[in-house]
Design an enzyme around this catalytic site. Structure first.
Site, PDB file in Angstrom:
ATOM      1  N   ARG A  89       0.797  -1.223   0.000  1.00  0.00           N
ATOM      2  CA  ARG A  89       0.000   0.000   0.000  1.00  0.00           C
ATOM      3  C   ARG A  89       0.832   1.277   0.000  1.00  0.00           C
ATOM      4  O   ARG A  89       0.557   2.213  -0.747  1.00  0.00           O
ATOM      5  CB  ARG A  89      -0.913   0.055   1.239  1.00  0.00           C
ATOM      6  CG  ARG A  89      -2.185  -0.672   1.070  1.00  0.00           C
ATOM      7  CD  ARG A  89      -2.614  -1.243   2.389  1.00  0.00           C
ATOM      8  NE  ARG A  89      -1.697  -2.302   2.762  1.00  0.00           N
ATOM      9  CZ  ARG A  89      -1.879  -3.577   2.460  1.00  0.00           C
ATOM     10  NH1 ARG A  89      -2.956  -3.951   1.843  1.00  0.00           N
ATOM     11  NH2 ARG A  89      -0.985  -4.503   2.786  1.00  0.00           N
ATOM     12  N   THR A  90       1.847   1.332   0.867  1.00  0.00           N
ATOM     13  CA  THR A  90       2.606   2.583   0.978  1.00  0.00           C
ATOM     14  C   THR A  90       3.331   2.858  -0.328  1.00  0.00           C
ATOM     15  O   THR A  90       3.375   3.992  -0.808  1.00  0.00           O
ATOM     16  CB  THR A  90       3.582   2.505   2.167  1.00  0.00           C
ATOM     17  OG1 THR A  90       2.838   2.119   3.316  1.00  0.00           O
ATOM     18  CG2 THR A  90       4.241   3.839   2.424  1.00  0.00           C
ATOM     19  N   LYS A 118      27.046  -4.149  -4.014  1.00  0.00           N
ATOM     20  CA  LYS A 118      28.486  -4.167  -4.323  1.00  0.00           C
ATOM     21  C   LYS A 118      29.274  -3.457  -3.229  1.00  0.00           C
ATOM     22  O   LYS A 118      30.454  -3.178  -3.391  1.00  0.00           O
ATOM     23  CB  LYS A 118      28.739  -3.444  -5.652  1.00  0.00           C
ATOM     24  CG  LYS A 118      28.069  -4.049  -6.851  1.00  0.00           C
ATOM     25  CD  LYS A 118      28.517  -3.236  -8.077  1.00  0.00           C
ATOM     26  CE  LYS A 118      27.693  -3.519  -9.293  1.00  0.00           C
ATOM     27  NZ  LYS A 118      27.908  -2.499 -10.325  1.00  0.00           N
ATOM     28  N   ARG A 139      11.607   3.926   2.432  1.00  0.00           N
ATOM     29  CA  ARG A 139      11.233   3.059   3.543  1.00  0.00           C
ATOM     30  C   ARG A 139      12.447   2.216   3.892  1.00  0.00           C
ATOM     31  O   ARG A 139      13.119   1.691   2.999  1.00  0.00           O
ATOM     32  CB  ARG A 139      10.082   2.150   3.141  1.00  0.00           C
ATOM     33  CG  ARG A 139       9.906   0.988   4.081  1.00  0.00           C
ATOM     34  CD  ARG A 139       8.662   0.217   3.825  1.00  0.00           C
ATOM     35  NE  ARG A 139       7.503   0.950   4.289  1.00  0.00           N
ATOM     36  CZ  ARG A 139       6.306   0.396   4.475  1.00  0.00           C
ATOM     37  NH1 ARG A 139       6.124  -0.882   4.222  1.00  0.00           N
ATOM     38  NH2 ARG A 139       5.291   1.116   4.897  1.00  0.00           N
ATOM     39  N   HIS A 172       5.979   6.205  11.119  1.00  0.00           N
ATOM     40  CA  HIS A 172       5.382   6.066   9.787  1.00  0.00           C
ATOM     41  C   HIS A 172       4.490   7.302   9.596  1.00  0.00           C
ATOM     42  O   HIS A 172       3.271   7.221   9.627  1.00  0.00           O
ATOM     43  CB  HIS A 172       4.565   4.778   9.732  1.00  0.00           C
ATOM     44  CG  HIS A 172       4.246   4.299   8.348  1.00  0.00           C
ATOM     45  ND1 HIS A 172       4.369   5.101   7.227  1.00  0.00           N
ATOM     46  CD2 HIS A 172       3.803   3.099   7.899  1.00  0.00           C
ATOM     47  CE1 HIS A 172       4.021   4.393   6.166  1.00  0.00           C
ATOM     48  NE2 HIS A 172       3.668   3.178   6.538  1.00  0.00           N
TER      49      HIS A 172
HETATM   50  N1  ASP Z   1       1.790  -1.168   6.727  1.00  0.00           N
HETATM   51  C1  ASP Z   1       2.108  -0.727   8.066  1.00  0.00           C
HETATM   52  C2  ASP Z   1       3.587  -0.476   8.213  1.00  0.00           C
HETATM   53  O1  ASP Z   1       4.303  -0.468   7.239  1.00  0.00           O
HETATM   54  C3  ASP Z   1       1.574  -1.640   9.098  1.00  0.00           C
HETATM   55  C4  ASP Z   1       2.110  -3.033   9.134  1.00  0.00           C
HETATM   56  O2  ASP Z   1       2.997  -3.402   8.356  1.00  0.00           O
HETATM   57  O3  ASP Z   1       1.617  -3.779   9.976  1.00  0.00           O
HETATM   58  O4  ASP Z   1       4.035  -0.236   9.316  1.00  0.00           O
END
Ligand code: ASP
Length: 358
Positions: A89-90, A118, A139, A172
């Site tokens: 989703r993110t 590398k 991320r 987050h």
């Molecule tokens: N999608 C959210 C996160 O990246 C929640 C989860 O993974 O549980 O933190």
């Protein structure tokens, strides 16, 4: 005006989040973050501005002419999605948000396919990305990495903004923005968020979305927070310390049914067993009383809602999915709108979109 070029990484790293905040703002002085790294960067006024812009983008996008206008707004920008930790989703909602605004994107989703494999340092990788892109959405499993990268870039010839799309067990911020947007929309004709009770349930110890949202809720008046979890997974002290400091009412509980009866929103989370120290550690915890099913649904008030950052496992029974109070699917789509609002604001296009003729 504080700038990241005025402070060494060591001195910046030592600062508390409140003190770090001004270093991360846009130079224009409109309070909007340039680098978005943690929830503490957003006060109520900023949240309301972002929600208004997300509403505006959602509305403009309804017509073809409007959608084409939006696609032109940031057609001169490129964004890199650098995700070295799993994400559906993110990743997709940031991608869709960029597409809405006409931003060209590139991505690395696995460090094994980049030169990090590398032996290249992350600092060098980020500098490489910044040579080709105008924003880095990242991320990482590592707490604090997005901050370090923001400092590195600000001190380079290409000081492009960083958006933290999830950092370790820590923060987050963009998930918390979409959670707030979902609460705002859910209660918009019912008196707003002030005075509400929000229950968090599940793995509150390692869920980064909980830490970020718990903080943003303190921007609202008299919101009570209830933390329902087995003792091993209860909310960490750093989260409750902030609530005590800000005089926010909260309760620690292990009774989901009682909390559900008293809540306006129940925010379920999954067990974050990827952070287990020993294999099978989480599986030994009795989580059976921390699941939302048909019986909990019966106890939930008619105007109350169920939220989840997703992915879910079995902590919300699928029989809840079609109930109008189940907000987790809409929550996901809200992520695209609020992320588009944040990205447009980061590039300084808030006013233009708000004032456009569509
Ligand atoms: N999608 C959210 C996160 O990246 C929640 C989860 O993974 O549980 O933190």
């Amino acid at each position: 005006m504080s700038r990241l070029t005025d402070i060494s990484w060591e001195d910046f790293e030592r600062l508390g989040l409140e003190a770090k905040k001004p270093y991360l703002e846009r130079f224009e002085g409109d309070g909007m973050p340039y680098h978005t790294l943690f929830a503490q960067q957003f006060d109520r006024a900023l949240l309301m501005r972002l929600c208004a812009l997300a509403n505006r983008i959602r509305f403009i996008n309804k017509s073809k002419e409007g959608a084409l206008y939006l696609k032109n707004v940031l057609a001169h920008k490129r964004a890199m999605l650098y995700f070295s930790q799993p994400s559906s989703r993110t990743f997709l909602s940031h991608l869709a948000a960029c597409q809405l605004l006409g931003i060209t994107t590139g991505s690395v989703r696995d460090a094994a396919t980049s030169s990090e494999f590398k032996g290249e340092s992350r600092e060098d990788s980020i500098r490489t990305f910044s040579s080709y892109f105008d924003m880095i959405i990242m991320r990482s499993p590592e707490q604090g990495l997005a901050e370090k990268m923001a400092w590195e870039l600000s001190n380079s010839e290409r000081p492009v903004p960083i958006l933290n799309a999830g950092s370790g067990k820590d923060q987050h911020p963009t998930q918390a923005l979409l959670d707030i947007y979902t609460l705002v929309r859910s209660f918009e004709r019912k008196g707003g968020i002030d005075g509400r009770t929000v229950t968090f349930c599940g793995d509150l110890k390692r869920g980064r979305t909980v830490r970020s949202l718990s903080y943003l809720l303190t921007d609202f008046r008299d919101v009570k927070q209830v933390f329902v979890a087995p003792p091993e997974l209860q909310v960490p002290d750093d989260v409750t310390a902030i609530l005590r400091e800000k005089g926010v009412r909260y309760e620690i509980s292990d009774d989901l049914r009682a909390a559900t009866r008293a809540s306006d929103a129940v925010y379920m989370t999954r067990i974050q067993d990827e952070w287990d120290n020993a294999k099978g550690e989480s599986a030994r915890i009795d989580t059976s009383r921390f699941k939302f099913g048909a019986e909990e649904l019966e106890l939930l008030g008619p105007d109350s809602i169920i939220m989840h950052p997703l992915p879910r496992r079995d902590e919300i029974a699928t029989c809840c999915d079609h109930d109008p109070r189940a907000m987790y699917w809409r929550q996901m789509r809200n992520g695209m709108w609020i992320r588009a609002a944040l990205i447009a604001s980061t590039f300084g296009f808030e006013r233009e979109i708000m004032d456009c003729g569509y």
